[in-house]
Scaffold this active site. Structure first.
Site, PDB file in Angstrom:
ATOM      1  N   HIS A  23       8.659   7.920  -1.534  1.00  0.00           N
ATOM      2  CA  HIS A  23       9.761   8.524  -0.770  1.00  0.00           C
ATOM      3  C   HIS A  23       9.681   7.825   0.580  1.00  0.00           C
ATOM      4  O   HIS A  23       8.648   7.919   1.261  1.00  0.00           O
ATOM      5  CB  HIS A  23       9.544  10.049  -0.670  1.00  0.00           C
ATOM      6  CG  HIS A  23      10.581  10.788   0.114  1.00  0.00           C
ATOM      7  ND1 HIS A  23      11.173  11.947  -0.342  1.00  0.00           N
ATOM      8  CD2 HIS A  23      11.107  10.556   1.343  1.00  0.00           C
ATOM      9  CE1 HIS A  23      12.031  12.397   0.560  1.00  0.00           C
ATOM     10  NE2 HIS A  23      12.005  11.572   1.605  1.00  0.00           N
ATOM     11  N   HIS A  65       9.253   6.447   4.070  1.00  0.00           N
ATOM     12  CA  HIS A  65       8.666   7.094   5.241  1.00  0.00           C
ATOM     13  C   HIS A  65       8.186   6.025   6.216  1.00  0.00           C
ATOM     14  O   HIS A  65       7.810   4.924   5.822  1.00  0.00           O
ATOM     15  CB  HIS A  65       7.506   8.018   4.858  1.00  0.00           C
ATOM     16  CG  HIS A  65       6.463   7.362   4.021  1.00  0.00           C
ATOM     17  ND1 HIS A  65       6.614   7.148   2.667  1.00  0.00           N
ATOM     18  CD2 HIS A  65       5.243   6.864   4.336  1.00  0.00           C
ATOM     19  CE1 HIS A  65       5.532   6.553   2.188  1.00  0.00           C
ATOM     20  NE2 HIS A  65       4.692   6.353   3.185  1.00  0.00           N
ATOM     21  N   GLY A 124       0.786  -1.229   0.000  1.00  0.00           N
ATOM     22  CA  GLY A 124       0.000   0.000   0.000  1.00  0.00           C
ATOM     23  C   GLY A 124       0.815   1.275   0.000  1.00  0.00           C
ATOM     24  O   GLY A 124       0.294   2.333   0.352  1.00  0.00           O
TER      25      GLY A 124
END
Ligand code: 5GP
Ligand code: ZN
Length: 114
Positions: free
Chosen positions: A98, A100, A93
């Protein structure tokens, strides 16, 4: 990455509710919170996924997790418990390419995650 939303937040070009930062990482509130505390811990450098973080960049993970520890305490969930989630790739998902880490807390969590 010029148009990456998390790079733009890290550079101060896009607004976000920033909580704290380290030389290599920044913490800001998720715009669509899934728990009373939902903070994103993000490297300042554009790193798409965990696999793109080589062993030569261990200081990035150090900053990410020391920041996560401090944010959990400052958000009042350091003792009650919290969850750190990193979605990697399509099936997990991941929507923003980037790297995180989601810091979630302030409510009881279910297991297994959906
Ligand atoms: P992922 O699904 O990639 O693991 O999580 C991406 C997260 O980024 C989502 O929880 C989403 O709400 C959050 N997000 C996406 N765009 C923005 C934004 O512009 N600002 C903030 N603060 N969070 C964002
Ligand atoms: Zn980026």
């Amino acid at each position: 990455m010029d148009d990456c939303i998390f790079c733009r937040i890290a550079r101060g070009e896009v607004g976000a509710d920033i909580i704290d930062e380290r030389p290599n990482a920044i913490a800001f509130r998720d715009v669509n919170p899934q728990a009373p505390v939902h903070v994103l811990i993000v490297p300042k450098q554009h790193i798409p996924q965990l696999k793109d973080l080589g062993p030569d960049r261990c200081e990035v993970l150090g900053d990410i997790f020391s920041l996560a520890n401090d944010v959990a305490v400052s958000e009042g969930i350091g003792q009650t418990g919290y969850r750190i989630v990193c979605n990697i790739g399509e099936e997990a998902g991941q929507e923003v390419d980037h790297l995180h880490f989601h810091l979630l807390g302030g409510r009881f969590m279910k297991w297994p995650p959906g």
